[in-house]
Design an enzyme around this catalytic site. Structure first.
Site, PDB file in Angstrom:
ATOM      1  N   ARG A 163      31.723  30.491  22.211  1.00  0.00           N
ATOM      2  CA  ARG A 163      32.014  30.306  23.647  1.00  0.00           C
ATOM      3  C   ARG A 163      31.902  28.837  24.063  1.00  0.00           C
ATOM      4  O   ARG A 163      31.512  28.527  25.189  1.00  0.00           O
ATOM      5  CB  ARG A 163      31.079  31.148  24.528  1.00  0.00           C
ATOM      6  CG  ARG A 163      31.162  32.632  24.289  1.00  0.00           C
ATOM      7  CD  ARG A 163      32.524  33.207  24.685  1.00  0.00           C
ATOM      8  NE  ARG A 163      32.481  34.659  24.714  1.00  0.00           N
ATOM      9  CZ  ARG A 163      32.595  35.442  23.645  1.00  0.00           C
ATOM     10  NH1 ARG A 163      32.804  34.892  22.445  1.00  0.00           N
ATOM     11  NH2 ARG A 163      32.549  36.751  23.761  1.00  0.00           N
ATOM     12  N   SER A 237      30.887  38.807  30.246  1.00  0.00           N
ATOM     13  CA  SER A 237      29.502  38.490  29.845  1.00  0.00           C
ATOM     14  C   SER A 237      29.012  37.296  30.650  1.00  0.00           C
ATOM     15  O   SER A 237      29.651  36.245  30.645  1.00  0.00           O
ATOM     16  CB  SER A 237      29.433  38.105  28.372  1.00  0.00           C
ATOM     17  OG  SER A 237      29.916  39.134  27.569  1.00  0.00           O
ATOM     18  N   GLU A 333      26.918  31.971  29.949  1.00  0.00           N
ATOM     19  CA  GLU A 333      28.252  31.742  29.391  1.00  0.00           C
ATOM     20  C   GLU A 333      29.210  31.307  30.498  1.00  0.00           C
ATOM     21  O   GLU A 333      30.139  30.538  30.296  1.00  0.00           O
ATOM     22  CB  GLU A 333      28.751  33.045  28.737  1.00  0.00           C
ATOM     23  CG  GLU A 333      30.119  32.911  28.132  1.00  0.00           C
ATOM     24  CD  GLU A 333      30.730  34.224  27.679  1.00  0.00           C
ATOM     25  OE1 GLU A 333      30.016  35.062  27.121  1.00  0.00           O
ATOM     26  OE2 GLU A 333      31.942  34.399  27.897  1.00  0.00           O
TER      27      GLU A 333
HETATM   28  N1  EPU Z   1      23.441  46.674  24.401  1.00  0.00           N
HETATM   29  C1  EPU Z   1      22.392  47.308  25.052  1.00  0.00           C
HETATM   30  N2  EPU Z   1      22.433  47.382  26.415  1.00  0.00           N
HETATM   31  C2  EPU Z   1      23.467  46.877  27.143  1.00  0.00           C
HETATM   32  C3  EPU Z   1      24.536  46.240  26.482  1.00  0.00           C
HETATM   33  C4  EPU Z   1      24.496  46.153  25.091  1.00  0.00           C
HETATM   34  O1  EPU Z   1      21.433  47.775  24.444  1.00  0.00           O
HETATM   35  O2  EPU Z   1      23.434  47.000  28.377  1.00  0.00           O
HETATM   36  C5  EPU Z   1      23.421  46.634  22.928  1.00  0.00           C
HETATM   37  C6  EPU Z   1      24.461  47.596  22.358  1.00  0.00           C
HETATM   38  O3  EPU Z   1      23.953  48.854  22.188  1.00  0.00           O
HETATM   39  C7  EPU Z   1      24.775  46.956  21.025  1.00  0.00           C
HETATM   40  C8  EPU Z   1      24.636  45.472  21.312  1.00  0.00           C
HETATM   41  O4  EPU Z   1      23.836  45.360  22.488  1.00  0.00           O
HETATM   42  O5  EPU Z   1      23.820  47.294  20.072  1.00  0.00           O
HETATM   43  C9  EPU Z   1      25.964  44.753  21.463  1.00  0.00           C
HETATM   44  O6  EPU Z   1      26.680  45.264  22.574  1.00  0.00           O
HETATM   45  P1  EPU Z   1      28.277  45.128  22.695  1.00  0.00           P
HETATM   46  O7  EPU Z   1      28.925  45.641  21.462  1.00  0.00           O
HETATM   47  O8  EPU Z   1      28.678  45.707  23.992  1.00  0.00           O
HETATM   48  O9  EPU Z   1      28.579  43.564  22.658  1.00  0.00           O
HETATM   49  P2  EPU Z   1      27.837  42.342  23.327  1.00  0.00           P
HETATM   50  O10 EPU Z   1      27.137  41.580  22.268  1.00  0.00           O
HETATM   51  O11 EPU Z   1      27.019  42.807  24.479  1.00  0.00           O
HETATM   52  C10 EPU Z   1      29.790  40.655  22.927  1.00  0.00           C
HETATM   53  C11 EPU Z   1      30.587  39.652  23.734  1.00  0.00           C
HETATM   54  C12 EPU Z   1      31.637  40.361  24.580  1.00  0.00           C
HETATM   55  C13 EPU Z   1      32.555  41.115  23.642  1.00  0.00           C
HETATM   56  C14 EPU Z   1      31.709  42.100  22.818  1.00  0.00           C
HETATM   57  C15 EPU Z   1      32.528  42.791  21.768  1.00  0.00           C
HETATM   58  C16 EPU Z   1      29.115  37.785  24.167  1.00  0.00           C
HETATM   59  C17 EPU Z   1      28.285  37.059  25.170  1.00  0.00           C
HETATM   60  N3  EPU Z   1      29.699  38.898  24.592  1.00  0.00           N
HETATM   61  O12 EPU Z   1      29.080  41.483  23.849  1.00  0.00           O
HETATM   62  O13 EPU Z   1      32.400  39.354  25.227  1.00  0.00           O
HETATM   63  O14 EPU Z   1      33.569  41.810  24.363  1.00  0.00           O
HETATM   64  O15 EPU Z   1      30.652  41.399  22.122  1.00  0.00           O
HETATM   65  O16 EPU Z   1      32.857  41.904  20.762  1.00  0.00           O
HETATM   66  O17 EPU Z   1      29.241  37.340  23.031  1.00  0.00           O
HETATM   67  C18 EPU Z   1      32.706  38.095  27.224  1.00  0.00           C
HETATM   68  O18 EPU Z   1      32.435  37.102  26.556  1.00  0.00           O
HETATM   69  O19 EPU Z   1      32.986  38.034  28.449  1.00  0.00           O
HETATM   70  C19 EPU Z   1      32.642  39.397  26.580  1.00  0.00           C
HETATM   71  C20 EPU Z   1      32.798  40.527  27.269  1.00  0.00           C
END
Ligand code: EPU
Length: 337
Positions: A163, A237, A333
């Site tokens: 990012r 995010s 971010e």
């Molecule tokens: N999780 C929780 N609680 C929550 C949200 C997530 O426990 O409220 C846990 C999930 O269970 C999972 C882990 O966190 O084990 C990861 O969650 P998720 O797959 O939803 O992905 P993320 O790491 O929260 C990142 C990116 C997103 C992108 C997704 C999918 C960042 C900051 N965010 O989110 O990007 O869509 O992976 O690849 O890296 C964005 O940048 O705007 C964005 C949406």
């Protein structure tokens, strides 16, 4: 060029924050950049808004806000394996993803439905489901305000990181991205390693995935947990997923055996900020119109009339609370204006 005064930016940022721009103009033609640069009466500070999907406006903008509406998609070159496509920065990102799908070009299908315009893609190095846009960017063309000329940045000049890019740091407010040239693949090169994609494809009954079915899977995952900015103000995010050292992670794991993580290097792991925020009790929290999304704690939302400062204050409280519970410092971010 038409310059407007004291314009509300509510319709120009996906958080739906009602902040004012001192000066505002719509950029539709490249020639206008010369005109703006030559006009000494215009403020020195020039800020660019595309879809406004990665900014939080916390005060009036004392400068010229330029809404990037440069449009057009042109094939520049091709060979047996690749097609080079130049996309003007004001094109809607998902519209370009649809263009790629229609023309059977692979590389950005995992990035379907990310809000915003093409110009923001290199800026944030947008990423999702195992793919970052840096993998497909060939070069970025930008207008340099001080030098009053266009510059071309090759992929390796853009300092891409998670990012991150040179456009958020060294070149911040110094250039306006006018177009991005992508190198897309004629032969599909699918990225299916992200578990949720496989589960979704199975649920859809797809056994031989194509770029279209992968994009459909991504869209359906996104729709199931991310709020639609057209309905609830948000900027995706709000925080980055922090990287911590393995030693600290091992100690946390003893205390919180379910803590999720992704390896980054042999001595470093990435921890999902969404998990840390949820465990700190914030998921679904709401104060007035500022809140934490009910389905994804990483996303802060504006239920209607929240100010940028209310959202920012909520973010600060979350950072403090995660820090005191886990000793991990979250960073934002979203770009704060
Ligand atoms: N999780 C929780 N609680 C929550 C949200 C997530 O426990 O409220 C846990 C999930 O269970 C999972 C882990 O966190 O084990 C990861 O969650 P998720 O797959 O939803 O992905 P993320 O790491 O929260 C990142 C990116 C997103 C992108 C997704 C999918 C960042 C900051 N965010 O989110 O990007 O869509 O992976 O690849 O890296 C964005 O940048 O705007 C964005 C949406």
């Amino acid at each position: 060029m038409t310059i407007q005064h004291s314009i509300s930016l509510k319709a120009y940022n996906s958080f739906g924050i009602d902040a004012t721009a001192e000066y505002f103009t719509e950029l539709k033609h490249l020639d206008t950049l010369q005109e703006i640069a030559a006009d000494e009466k215009l403020p020195k500070l020039k800020v660019v808004l595309g879809g406004g999907s990665n900014v939080l406006l916390t005060k009036p903008v004392a400068g010229l806000v330029i809404h990037n509406s440069l449009n057009g998609i042109t094939i520049k070159d091709e060979n047996e394996n690749h097609v080079w496509v130049e996309v003007m920065a004001g094109e809607v990102w998902h519209g370009f993803v649809e263009y790629a799908l229609t023309n059977n070009l692979s590389g950005i299908e995992n990035l379907a439905l990310i809000p915003g315009r093409v110009g923001a893609a290199p800026m944030q190095n947008i990423g999702a489901y195992g793919v970052e846009v840096r993998d497909t960017i060939d070069q970025v063309t930008a207008w340099h305000w001080a030098e009053k000329r266009f510059i071309v940045m090759r992929n390796e000049d853009c300092d891409f990181g998670y990012r991150e890019s040179i456009f958020k740091h060294f070149l911040k407010d110094k250039v306006l991205i006018t177009s991005v040239t992508f190198r897309l693949n004629k032969k599909p090169n699918l990225h299916l390693e992200y578990g949720a994609i496989q589960t979704q494809l199975e649920a859809m009954g797809v056994s031989s995935p194509t770029i279209k079915s992968v994009a459909e899977a991504v869209m359906s995952i996104r729709r199931s947990k991310l709020p639609d900015p057209a309905l609830i103000g948000n900027a995706g995010s709000f925080f980055k997923n922090p990287t911590i050292n393995k030693q600290q992670f091992d100690l946390l794991k003893e205390q919180f055996p379910n803590i999720p993580s992704y390896p980054v290097a042999s001595d470093q792991v990435k921890v999902p900020a969404g998990w840390l925020i949820e465990q700190s009790g914030w998921k679904g929290f709401r104060r007035h119109d500022a809140g934490v999304h009910v389905k994804q704690a990483l996303v802060l939302v504006n239920y209607g009339k929240a100010s940028g400062s209310e959202i920012q204050n909520l973010a600060i409280e979350i950072i403090e609370s995660v820090q005191s519970k886990f000793d991990i410092l979250l960073s934002m971010e979203v770009n704060i204006w």
